[in-house]
Write an enzyme that holds these catalytic residues in place. Structure first.
Site: not given
Ligand code: GDP
Length: 138
Positions: A9, A49, A112, A115, A126
């Site tokens: 990222k 997303y 973070n 991905h 994806e």
């Molecule tokens: P992943 O599978 O661990 O990447 O998590 P998710 O699919 O739930 O979320 C996708 C991405 O959205 C994450 O990797 C973060 O960059 C972002 N994200 C997820 N949860 C949050 C949140 O609660 N707040 C914010 N600001 N960003 C989030």
């Protein structure tokens, strides 16, 4: 052998951490089936997303993911999806296991570092956003 999909990222690219992250992936037995640097448009990030469209953090996520270059890649090894999720660590870097990529390079729940696809089906979907058959070297 199975495949998964990853995005290094924008925050990782700003820190010039992409080389270290790729090195970690290789050290965990992943092979690179396809890889390129790119920059996500608003449209592409929104499609990628789409599942998070209704979330409160969606706009922040779009801003972040389009804020700079990324590296997209398809990785191959046994049990690729589960192994990459393990190496990447929890979504929130503060809660990620020590030694995981997010624990080492992530800042917070948005920024973070990386991905990792969460299922074989999503890995295929994806990867298809970015690669076609002729892009694969394995
Ligand atoms: P992943 O599978 O661990 O990447 O998590 P998710 O699919 O739930 O979320 C996708 C991405 O959205 C994450 O990797 C973060 O960059 C972002 N994200 C997820 N949860 C949050 C949140 O609660 N707040 C914010 N600001 N960003 C989030």
């Amino acid at each position: 052998m199975s495949r998964t999909f990853t995005i290094i990222k924008p925050d990782s690219m700003r820190k010039k951490a992409e080389g270290k992250i790729i090195d970690i992936l290789l050290s965990h037995g992943f092979r690179i089936a396809a890889m390129r640097a790119t920059r996500l448009s608003q449209e592409k990030a929104g499609e990628f997303y789409a599942i998070h469209k209704e979330k409160v953090f969606f706009d922040e996520l779009m801003e972040y993911m389009t804020s700079g270059p990324v590296i997209v890649a398809v990785l191959e090894r046994d049990d690729a999806v589960a192994e990459l999720r393990r190496v990447v660590g929890a979504t929130n870097p503060q809660k990620a296991e020590p030694g995981t990529i997010r624990a080492m390079f992530g800042k917070d729940v948005t920024e973070n570092a990386i991905h990792a696809s969460d299922s074989d089906e999503n890995a295929r979907i994806e990867a298809a956003h970015f690669f076609s058959e002729e892009d694969y070297c394995l």
